[in-house]
Design a protein around this motif. Structure first.
Motif, PDB file in Angstrom:
ATOM      1  N   ALA A  47       2.260  12.142 -16.826  1.00  0.00           N
ATOM      2  CA  ALA A  47       2.564  12.191 -14.929  1.00  0.00           C
ATOM      3  C   ALA A  47       0.951  12.540 -14.782  1.00  0.00           C
ATOM      4  N   VAL A  48       0.219  13.243 -15.113  1.00  0.00           N
ATOM      5  CA  VAL A  48      -0.898  13.365 -14.917  1.00  0.00           C
ATOM      6  C   VAL A  48      -1.781  12.042 -14.709  1.00  0.00           C
ATOM      7  N   SER A  49      -1.682  11.486 -15.937  1.00  0.00           N
ATOM      8  CA  SER A  49      -2.382   9.661 -15.467  1.00  0.00           C
ATOM      9  C   SER A  49      -1.589   8.958 -14.727  1.00  0.00           C
ATOM     10  N   LEU A  50      -0.249   9.051 -14.057  1.00  0.00           N
ATOM     11  CA  LEU A  50       0.055   8.623 -13.427  1.00  0.00           C
ATOM     12  C   LEU A  50      -0.068   9.270 -11.809  1.00  0.00           C
ATOM     13  N   TYR A  51      -0.092  10.262 -11.607  1.00  0.00           N
ATOM     14  CA  TYR A  51      -0.620  10.823 -10.557  1.00  0.00           C
ATOM     15  C   TYR A  51      -1.584  10.640 -10.116  1.00  0.00           C
ATOM     16  N   ASN A  52      -2.422  10.729 -11.471  1.00  0.00           N
ATOM     17  CA  ASN A  52      -4.129   9.763 -10.573  1.00  0.00           C
ATOM     18  C   ASN A  52      -4.155   8.301  -9.984  1.00  0.00           C
ATOM     19  N   LYS A  53      -3.248   7.102 -10.456  1.00  0.00           N
ATOM     20  CA  LYS A  53      -3.174   6.320 -10.729  1.00  0.00           C
ATOM     21  C   LYS A  53      -2.528   6.320  -8.893  1.00  0.00           C
ATOM     22  N   ALA A  54      -1.314   7.026  -9.021  1.00  0.00           N
ATOM     23  CA  ALA A  54      -0.856   6.923  -7.617  1.00  0.00           C
ATOM     24  C   ALA A  54      -1.837   7.036  -5.993  1.00  0.00           C
ATOM     25  N   VAL A  55      -2.355   8.706  -6.570  1.00  0.00           N
ATOM     26  CA  VAL A  55      -3.840   9.211  -5.301  1.00  0.00           C
ATOM     27  C   VAL A  55      -4.250   8.119  -5.003  1.00  0.00           C
ATOM     28  N   PRO A  64       0.625  -1.062   0.042  1.00  0.00           N
ATOM     29  CA  PRO A  64      -0.094  -0.425  -0.308  1.00  0.00           C
ATOM     30  C   PRO A  64       0.777   1.837  -0.202  1.00  0.00           C
ATOM     31  N   ILE A  65       2.116   1.280   0.118  1.00  0.00           N
ATOM     32  CA  ILE A  65       2.807   2.369   0.438  1.00  0.00           C
ATOM     33  C   ILE A  65       3.653   2.850  -0.959  1.00  0.00           C
ATOM     34  N   LEU A  66       4.296   1.470  -0.758  1.00  0.00           N
ATOM     35  CA  LEU A  66       4.993   1.260  -2.093  1.00  0.00           C
ATOM     36  C   LEU A  66       4.481   1.346  -3.463  1.00  0.00           C
ATOM     37  N   GLU A  67       3.887   1.313  -3.866  1.00  0.00           N
ATOM     38  CA  GLU A  67       2.498   1.311  -5.766  1.00  0.00           C
ATOM     39  C   GLU A  67       2.298   2.059  -5.247  1.00  0.00           C
ATOM     40  N   PRO A  68       2.406   3.089  -4.590  1.00  0.00           N
ATOM     41  CA  PRO A  68       1.429   4.839  -5.642  1.00  0.00           C
ATOM     42  C   PRO A  68       3.029   5.021  -5.480  1.00  0.00           C
ATOM     43  N   MET A  69       3.749   4.779  -4.518  1.00  0.00           N
ATOM     44  CA  MET A  69       5.010   5.463  -4.362  1.00  0.00           C
ATOM     45  C   MET A  69       5.807   5.048  -5.613  1.00  0.00           C
ATOM     46  N   SER A  70       5.659   4.147  -6.473  1.00  0.00           N
ATOM     47  CA  SER A  70       6.959   3.572  -7.940  1.00  0.00           C
ATOM     48  C   SER A  70       5.943   4.306  -8.742  1.00  0.00           C
ATOM     49  N   LYS A  74      -4.187   4.766  -5.366  1.00  0.00           N
ATOM     50  CA  LYS A  74      -3.728   3.574  -5.049  1.00  0.00           C
ATOM     51  C   LYS A  74      -3.443   4.176  -3.671  1.00  0.00           C
ATOM     52  N   ALA A  75      -2.717   5.273  -2.910  1.00  0.00           N
ATOM     53  CA  ALA A  75      -3.086   5.952  -2.053  1.00  0.00           C
ATOM     54  C   ALA A  75      -4.047   5.723  -0.584  1.00  0.00           C
ATOM     55  N   GLY A  76      -4.799   5.846  -1.755  1.00  0.00           N
ATOM     56  CA  GLY A  76      -5.755   5.582  -0.840  1.00  0.00           C
ATOM     57  C   GLY A  76      -6.227   6.904   0.147  1.00  0.00           C
ATOM     58  N   ASP A  77      -6.036   6.156   1.161  1.00  0.00           N
ATOM     59  CA  ASP A  77      -6.724   7.697   3.108  1.00  0.00           C
ATOM     60  C   ASP A  77      -5.835   7.689   2.969  1.00  0.00           C
ATOM     61  N   ASN A  78      -4.434   7.252   2.263  1.00  0.00           N
ATOM     62  CA  ASN A  78      -2.967   6.931   3.663  1.00  0.00           C
ATOM     63  C   ASN A  78      -2.348   8.680   3.408  1.00  0.00           C
TER      64      ASN A  78
END
Length: 231
Positions: free
Chosen positions: A160-168, A137-143, A170-174
């Motif tokens: 970059a926008v596409s990847l940031y959206n995916k990161a957000v 849950p941490i490494l996946e959004p960070m990568s 995956k990060a959920g409520d972290n």
């Protein structure tokens, strides 16, 4: 009626006996083949057990030990040593090559990507990060976010926008990771001149993560972008 039920039971017993007889005949006629199949199955199971016991296990242990030293180099900001190693330790790249298939080799791709980012080698960073896989849950959004950073450095804001959206996502409520990449997403939207989208992200940072470091900056940006939009 009783005779009919007895006859039915007798028929069923005869059918079972016949089936058992045929099974016994099949086993007797194919004994050698069945023994061969059984032997192969046992050998396969023993081979798998031996692989994990004597190959996979030690390989994972050795790779983890090598990773520890590479991580220490990275903590000391010795990026080249962390990445390429020295006479005693292989570094992240060596771990990827020498310990393929291990958890450490997979994680080394993430760290190698981070090293390449520090060195300004963004194409190499992307290659490493896109080869990394994790459900952590941490490494996946960070990568995903770090890959987004690499594309931003290359000027590919859409990617970059596409990847940031995916990161957000995956990060959920972290509360540490999510607002970080929400802020990066908002900045990327600004670069695209999507001011309304950027404003929406900053407002979400304020409402969803009010105690985060990013929330303080988000408050300022909400006021600034609201003024731009005439709100």
């Amino acid at each position: 009626m009783a005779n009919i039920e007895q006859n039915q039971e007798q028929d069923q017993l005869e059918n079972v006996e016949n089936s058992l007889g045929r099974a016994e005949m099949f086993v007797e006629e194919n004994r050698d083949k069945l023994l061969l199949i059984l032997g192969i199955a046992i050998a396969l199971m023993l081979g798998i057990w031996a692989y994990f016991k004597f190959v996979k296990g030690p390989k994972e242990t050795n790779a983890a030990a090598q990773m520890h030293q590479a991580e220490l180099y990275l903590e000391r900001d010795s990026v080249r040593l962390a990445l390429e190693g020295d006479a005693n330790y292989p570094g992240f790249l060596g771990i990827i090559d020498n310990y393929s298939g291990t958890k450490a080799a997979n994680n080394a791709k993430y760290y190698a990507g981070a090293c390449y980012m520090k060195l300004g080698q963004f194409d190499q960073a992307i290659k490493m990060l896109e080869g990394f896989s994790s459900s952590d849950p941490i490494l996946e959004p960070m990568s995903l976010g770090l890959t987004g950073d690499a594309y931003m450095e290359k000027g590919d804001v859409d990617k970059a926008v596409s990847l940031y959206n995916k990161a957000v996502s995956k990060a959920g409520d972290n509360k540490f990771v999510a607002p970080l990449y929400m802020q990066k997403l908002a900045v990327a939207y600004e670069k695209q001149q999507k001011i309304s989208d950027a404003l929406g992200v900053y407002e979400k940072i304020k409402s969803n993560f009010p105690t985060s470091t990013e929330a303080r900056d988000a408050q300022k940006m909400v006021q600034l972008l609201s003024t731009k939009l005439g709100k």
